[in-house]
Scaffold this motif. Structure first.
Motif, short mmCIF file in Angstrom:
data_model
loop_
_atom_site.label_atom_id
_atom_site.label_comp_id
_atom_site.label_asym_id
_atom_site.label_seq_id
_atom_site.Cartn_x
_atom_site.Cartn_y
_atom_site.Cartn_z
N GLU A 133 -16.83 -69.99 71.40
CA GLU A 133 -15.50 -70.06 70.78
C GLU A 133 -14.92 -71.47 70.86
O GLU A 133 -13.72 -71.67 70.93
CB GLU A 133 -14.54 -69.03 71.41
N ARG A 134 -15.80 -72.44 70.85
CA ARG A 134 -15.45 -73.85 70.81
C ARG A 134 -16.74 -74.63 70.55
O ARG A 134 -17.83 -74.08 70.74
CB ARG A 134 -14.80 -74.32 72.10
N LEU A 135 -16.63 -75.87 70.14
CA LEU A 135 -17.82 -76.68 69.92
C LEU A 135 -18.18 -77.40 71.21
O LEU A 135 -17.35 -78.09 71.80
CB LEU A 135 -17.58 -77.70 68.80
N ILE A 136 -19.41 -77.23 71.65
CA ILE A 136 -19.92 -77.84 72.87
C ILE A 136 -21.06 -78.78 72.50
O ILE A 136 -21.84 -78.49 71.60
CB ILE A 136 -20.42 -76.76 73.86
N ASP A 137 -21.15 -79.89 73.20
CA ASP A 137 -22.25 -80.83 72.94
C ASP A 137 -23.59 -80.15 73.23
O ASP A 137 -23.75 -79.45 74.23
CB ASP A 137 -22.08 -82.07 73.83
N ASN A 138 -24.56 -80.35 72.33
CA ASN A 138 -25.91 -79.75 72.44
C ASN A 138 -25.86 -78.23 72.49
O ASN A 138 -26.56 -77.58 73.26
CB ASN A 138 -26.64 -80.28 73.67
N THR A 149 -36.92 -85.15 58.39
CA THR A 149 -36.16 -84.11 59.08
C THR A 149 -36.20 -84.30 60.60
O THR A 149 -35.21 -84.02 61.28
CB THR A 149 -36.68 -82.71 58.71
N ILE A 150 -37.32 -84.76 61.13
CA ILE A 150 -37.37 -85.05 62.57
C ILE A 150 -36.37 -86.16 62.91
O ILE A 150 -35.60 -86.06 63.88
CB ILE A 150 -38.80 -85.49 62.98
N MET A 151 -36.37 -87.22 62.12
CA MET A 151 -35.44 -88.33 62.37
C MET A 151 -33.99 -87.86 62.28
O MET A 151 -33.14 -88.28 63.08
CB MET A 151 -35.70 -89.47 61.38
N PHE A 152 -33.71 -86.99 61.32
CA PHE A 152 -32.33 -86.54 61.14
C PHE A 152 -31.86 -85.64 62.27
O PHE A 152 -30.65 -85.48 62.46
CB PHE A 152 -32.20 -85.84 59.78
N ASN A 153 -32.77 -85.05 63.04
CA ASN A 153 -32.35 -84.30 64.23
C ASN A 153 -31.66 -85.22 65.23
O ASN A 153 -30.61 -84.89 65.79
CB ASN A 153 -33.57 -83.64 64.90
N PHE A 154 -32.26 -86.39 65.46
CA PHE A 154 -31.68 -87.34 66.41
C PHE A 154 -30.37 -87.91 65.89
O PHE A 154 -29.41 -88.10 66.65
CB PHE A 154 -32.68 -88.46 66.70
N ILE A 155 -30.34 -88.18 64.59
CA ILE A 155 -29.09 -88.71 64.00
C ILE A 155 -27.99 -87.67 64.10
O ILE A 155 -26.83 -87.98 64.42
CB ILE A 155 -29.32 -89.12 62.53
N ALA A 156 -28.33 -86.40 63.85
CA ALA A 156 -27.34 -85.32 63.94
C ALA A 156 -26.79 -85.20 65.35
O ALA A 156 -25.58 -85.03 65.55
CB ALA A 156 -27.97 -84.00 63.51
N SER A 157 -27.66 -85.28 66.34
CA SER A 157 -27.22 -85.19 67.73
C SER A 157 -26.24 -86.30 68.08
O SER A 157 -25.19 -86.06 68.69
CB SER A 157 -28.44 -85.25 68.66
N ALA A 158 -26.57 -87.52 67.65
CA ALA A 158 -25.69 -88.66 67.93
C ALA A 158 -24.37 -88.54 67.17
O ALA A 158 -23.29 -88.82 67.72
CB ALA A 158 -26.39 -89.96 67.57
N LEU A 159 -24.44 -88.10 65.91
CA LEU A 159 -23.24 -88.00 65.08
C LEU A 159 -22.29 -86.93 65.62
O LEU A 159 -21.08 -87.18 65.76
CB LEU A 159 -23.64 -87.67 63.64
N VAL A 160 -22.82 -85.75 65.91
CA VAL A 160 -21.97 -84.67 66.44
C VAL A 160 -21.38 -85.05 67.79
O VAL A 160 -20.20 -84.80 68.07
CB VAL A 160 -22.76 -83.35 66.53
N GLY A 161 -22.20 -85.68 68.64
CA GLY A 161 -21.71 -86.13 69.93
C GLY A 161 -20.58 -87.14 69.80
O GLY A 161 -19.58 -87.07 70.53
#
Length: 366
Positions: free
Chosen positions: A274-279, A144-156
């Motif tokens: 009311e919009r998606l913002i990085d981080n 789950t820790i590793m997937f936090n970083f992957i999620a951040s990169a993927l969403v970005g």
């Protein structure tokens, strides 16, 4: 016989821990030449003294309720989900896709749709670590820790390359349509003649968070599934002997955990920005760990702990603005609360257990 009554474990220990945290925070503030009593007054007034501050406090509280419940569900199954941060990020992506691609006529339809999108994306991101734990023995904390970083990169990546408005400088999606606008506290309370600052970000998501806490209680303590989750969390060996499927429990508990984290996005992505913002999550997933621990993984305790951290966030911002206290020191105060209520829990618990045990023996001898 238990060493300590339940009320002491649920109320007294967290209260003493919080008082210790504030005491040492006061010493830190005094050490830099500031008045600690003035600092506390500024924080309280900034967080609760007017409807604008209260609106921000409840906005942060809403985020922490969702992430605290997320951590608590997994904890009852004996799992330590450190991935609420990443699951909330993916939940934000799900909410954004639902709000951007459907021409919602009214928020009463948009809110359930966004909740489904956020919950599904959050649950999907929690499924992979859950499956790896249940089927392959991979430790849930590490994955789950590793997937936090992957999620951040993927969403970005998705935000920058697919959702960002062409030609815009900011890394954010287009604003959602008017039909996806959630009513704020100002709009909710105005028909009753109650004034509330129109710029405060608190919105109907707070009500959804409270309903989620109630649903959490019903699930964990009033359903067969909740009993199986608690039984597995207490003893995997005993649960297997009783016929409880460990793979099923691990995956279901993590799916619920991820869904609750993903639901946070209806507050910060749909309700406030009311919009998606990085981080957009801004560490709320990690604060949820402290909220769950302080709240003893009970919904009432989680709501109260979330309110405390909402106060620390909003009050800390006011403290930095009005008293010229560095923002880093506000983070130190928040860290002290986490330290005393989490890492140093036994420093308070063990002496209290000894005290209650001694009192119990004295009553027997009398």
């Amino acid at each position: 016989m238990t060493k300590m009554p339940k009320w002491a474990d649920a109320v007294l220990i967290p209260l003493i821990s919080i008082l210790l945290a504030f005491f040492f925070s006061g010493l830190v503030i005094w050490a830099i030449g500031k008045d600690p009593f003035m600092a506390i007054r500024t924080m309280v007034q900034g967080a609760f003294g007017n409807t604008n501050g209260l609106g921000y406090t409840l906005y942060y509280t809403t985020n922490f309720i969702f992430t605290g419940l997320s951590v608590a569900v997994a904890y009852h199954a004996g799992l330590f989900n450190i991935g609420s941060e990443g699951q909330a990020m993916l939940g934000g992506l799900g909410v954004a896709l639902v709000c951007l691609n459907v021409p919602w006529p009214h928020w009463t339809l948009a809110l359930p749709g966004a909740m489904i999108g956020g919950a599904l994306f959050g649950a999907a991101w929690a499924f992979i670590p859950a499956w790896l734990q249940a089927k392959r023995g991979s430790h849930i904390v590490i994955t789950t820790i590793m997937f936090n970083f992957i999620a951040s990169a993927l969403v970005g990546y998705i935000l920058l390359n697919h959702l960002k408005v062409p030609g815009a400088m900011a890394t954010e999606s287009a604003r959602f349509g008017a039909g996806a606008h959630l009513p704020t506290f100002h709009e909710m309370l105005a028909p009753f003649g109650i004034g509330f600052n129109r710029n405060a970000p608190a919105n109907i998501s707070f009500v959804v968070a409270i309903l989620a806490a109630i649903a959490f209680y019903v699930l964990i303590w009033r359903t067969r599934l909740g009993y199986e989750i608690r039984a597995y969390g207490q003893s995997e060996t005993a649960a297997k002997y009783a016929g409880i499927n460990p793979v099923r429990i691990v995956i279901i508990a993590m799916l619920i955990s991820g869904a609750l984290a993903g639901l946070m996005a209806i507050n910060n992505v749909m309700g406030e920005a009311e919009r998606l913002i990085d981080n957009a999550v801004e560490g709320a997933g990690f604060i949820g760990i402290a909220v769950a621990l302080m709240g003893r993984n009970h919904p009432v305790g989680i709501v109260l702990a979330a309110l405390l951290f909402g106060f620390l966030y909003q009050g800390g911002a006011e403290l930095a603005f009005w008293e010229s206290i560095p923002r880093e020191l506000v983070v130190v105060i928040q860290a002290l609360v986490i330290l005393f209520t989490g890492a140093l829990d036994n420093m308070v618990r063990i002496p209290l257990e000894k005290l209650f045990l001694a009192l119990s023996r004295r009553r027997k001898d009398a």
